[in-house]
Design an enzyme around this catalytic site. Sequence first.
Site, mmCIF file in Angstrom:
data_model
loop_
_atom_site.group_PDB
_atom_site.id
_atom_site.type_symbol
_atom_site.label_atom_id
_atom_site.label_comp_id
_atom_site.label_asym_id
_atom_site.label_seq_id
_atom_site.Cartn_x
_atom_site.Cartn_y
_atom_site.Cartn_z
ATOM 1 N N TRP A 93 0.822 -1.217 0.000
ATOM 2 C CA TRP A 93 0.000 0.000 0.000
ATOM 3 C C TRP A 93 0.858 1.271 0.000
ATOM 4 O O TRP A 93 0.351 2.345 -0.259
ATOM 5 C CB TRP A 93 -0.967 0.000 1.191
ATOM 6 C CG TRP A 93 -0.317 -0.274 2.512
ATOM 7 C CD1 TRP A 93 0.237 0.641 3.342
ATOM 8 C CD2 TRP A 93 -0.180 -1.548 3.157
ATOM 9 N NE1 TRP A 93 0.743 0.014 4.466
ATOM 10 C CE2 TRP A 93 0.490 -1.321 4.380
ATOM 11 C CE3 TRP A 93 -0.546 -2.852 2.833
ATOM 12 C CZ2 TRP A 93 0.796 -2.340 5.278
ATOM 13 C CZ3 TRP A 93 -0.245 -3.872 3.727
ATOM 14 C CH2 TRP A 93 0.419 -3.619 4.913
ATOM 15 N N GLU A 103 -5.453 1.430 5.271
ATOM 16 C CA GLU A 103 -5.533 2.176 6.526
ATOM 17 C C GLU A 103 -6.618 1.608 7.432
ATOM 18 O O GLU A 103 -6.451 1.547 8.647
ATOM 19 C CB GLU A 103 -5.777 3.668 6.264
ATOM 20 C CG GLU A 103 -4.558 4.403 5.721
ATOM 21 C CD GLU A 103 -3.348 4.356 6.658
ATOM 22 O OE1 GLU A 103 -3.516 4.159 7.867
ATOM 23 O OE2 GLU A 103 -2.219 4.482 6.154
ATOM 24 N N GLN A 118 -5.876 -0.835 14.679
ATOM 25 C CA GLN A 118 -5.769 -1.831 15.764
ATOM 26 C C GLN A 118 -5.123 -3.146 15.316
ATOM 27 O O GLN A 118 -5.299 -4.166 15.977
ATOM 28 C CB GLN A 118 -7.151 -2.192 16.348
ATOM 29 C CG GLN A 118 -8.109 -1.082 16.482
ATOM 30 C CD GLN A 118 -7.932 -0.352 17.788
ATOM 31 O OE1 GLN A 118 -7.241 -0.824 18.678
ATOM 32 N NE2 GLN A 118 -8.539 0.804 17.911
ATOM 33 N N THR A 119 -4.461 -3.154 14.173
ATOM 34 C CA THR A 119 -3.940 -4.416 13.642
ATOM 35 C C THR A 119 -2.502 -4.222 13.169
ATOM 36 O O THR A 119 -2.182 -3.186 12.580
ATOM 37 C CB THR A 119 -4.824 -4.877 12.452
ATOM 38 O OG1 THR A 119 -6.184 -4.797 12.855
ATOM 39 C CG2 THR A 119 -4.528 -6.293 12.030
ATOM 40 N N LEU A 131 -9.446 -10.795 10.983
ATOM 41 C CA LEU A 131 -8.847 -9.457 11.179
ATOM 42 C C LEU A 131 -9.452 -8.747 12.390
ATOM 43 O O LEU A 131 -8.889 -7.794 12.904
ATOM 44 C CB LEU A 131 -9.091 -8.583 9.945
ATOM 45 C CG LEU A 131 -7.968 -8.411 8.944
ATOM 46 C CD1 LEU A 131 -8.383 -7.479 7.825
ATOM 47 C CD2 LEU A 131 -6.696 -7.861 9.605
ATOM 48 N N GLY A 132 -10.641 -9.206 12.807
ATOM 49 C CA GLY A 132 -11.288 -8.594 13.974
ATOM 50 C C GLY A 132 -11.950 -7.262 13.657
ATOM 51 O O GLY A 132 -11.867 -6.767 12.528
ATOM 52 N N CYS A 135 17.913 5.467 20.874
ATOM 53 C CA CYS A 135 18.326 6.848 20.549
ATOM 54 C C CYS A 135 19.700 6.915 19.895
ATOM 55 O O CYS A 135 19.932 7.762 19.031
ATOM 56 C CB CYS A 135 18.317 7.690 21.813
ATOM 57 S SG CYS A 135 16.684 7.781 22.533
ATOM 58 N N CYS A 144 19.482 6.850 16.318
ATOM 59 C CA CYS A 144 18.483 7.751 15.729
ATOM 60 C C CYS A 144 19.153 8.987 15.117
ATOM 61 O O CYS A 144 19.898 9.700 15.790
ATOM 62 C CB CYS A 144 17.490 8.159 16.809
ATOM 63 S SG CYS A 144 16.283 9.340 16.222
ATOM 64 N N CYS A 200 16.568 16.223 19.243
ATOM 65 C CA CYS A 200 15.459 15.665 20.024
ATOM 66 C C CYS A 200 15.608 16.130 21.478
ATOM 67 O O CYS A 200 16.568 15.757 22.162
ATOM 68 C CB CYS A 200 15.494 14.141 19.945
ATOM 69 S SG CYS A 200 14.331 13.389 21.075
#
Length: 358
Positions: free
Chosen positions: A31, A44, A49-50, A87-88, A201, A204, A210
């Site tokens: 996607w 999306e 939640q998956t 998938l719920g 970190c 990163c 940051c």
Amino acid sequence: MTDQTTSANYDYLSKLIVAYQSPYSRPDMPWRKTKDPYKIWISEVMLQQTQVVTVLNYYDRFIREFPNVASLAAATEDQVFRLWAGLGYYHRAKNLINAANIIVQEYQGQFPSDFNQLLTLPGIGKYTAAAIMSFAFNEQYPAIDANIKRVIHRLFAIEKLDEKHIWQLTLNLMKGKPSRVINLNLMDLGAMVCRAKNPDCLLCSLKTHCQAFIIGSQNVIPPPKKRREKQIIQVATGVIVKKGQYLIQKRPMKGLFPGMWEFPGGKIQSGEIPEEACIREINEELGIDVKIKQLLMTHKHAYTKFLVNLHVFICEIQKGKPKPKQAQQLRWADLEQLDDLPFPAANQKIIQQLKKEH
Ligand code: SF4
């Protein structure tokens, strides 16, 4: 850098975000290779939640079956739910069908490219609308998911931020930059490096700018959420057999697993043994008396908010003609037909077990 960040600092920070490359590889996400708003919308909604790895098992199959909004609008609920099974959060699939129908009828099948129009479609909230606007149309909309939220808290070292504030800070970072890249890179950073626990970190590339890292607060910003213990629910289910066919019911369109098929049964009440609960539930749901022949299986299934302990019995009808008291519909189906119908994941385990024993 604080909330009073100057535009030069924002600019530098957003350049770092645009240039960000994850030190860890992530699975290939199909996607992300498309700008088709329909496909982005499907991904999306699946990702709500998956986890990404779970969605990867569903997305291609769904897009193959329903390649565009017109094909989804023309699909039956059973066809869509079958591809969604496992998938719920099944209301998401129902909302997809409803929204596809609205797009076909009110927008002549053209996917809306306006944020406020997207928000009027069933199942599309601020996050999904922003993701479609950004990923499909490259418009300046922050797609604030849990990962971006956490990264923004840390980049600005602010413990508590309301949604509006996070939106504004992310929008500031997008100025003059490709919003798609800012959203995706912040999401990847949050998923792989700026993790909720033990952020990496030192690896990163944003660490010099940051604020949480600079003051050593990356482990306490944002404050960790308290986790609730999952409730355990004991459930008795009856597989009613007659001449090689099984009695199944279609759930109502409201509540858990709307419109999906299931074997009858329900919660075991306190003081009941599973066999008693199975007989009582079937009587309440179908108005028949059944005799339990044997235990088929027990199965533990974890849902997002609770755990189910399933006790499944093979039953036969002793008295009465089944009528749907709470379900939308009842039917008999053989093993092959069960395969073509949408069942929640725990019920699919029952079908697998029936196949093994067949
Ligand atoms: Fe997150 Fe640490 Fe990077 Fe800051 S330096 S963005 S806390 S991983």
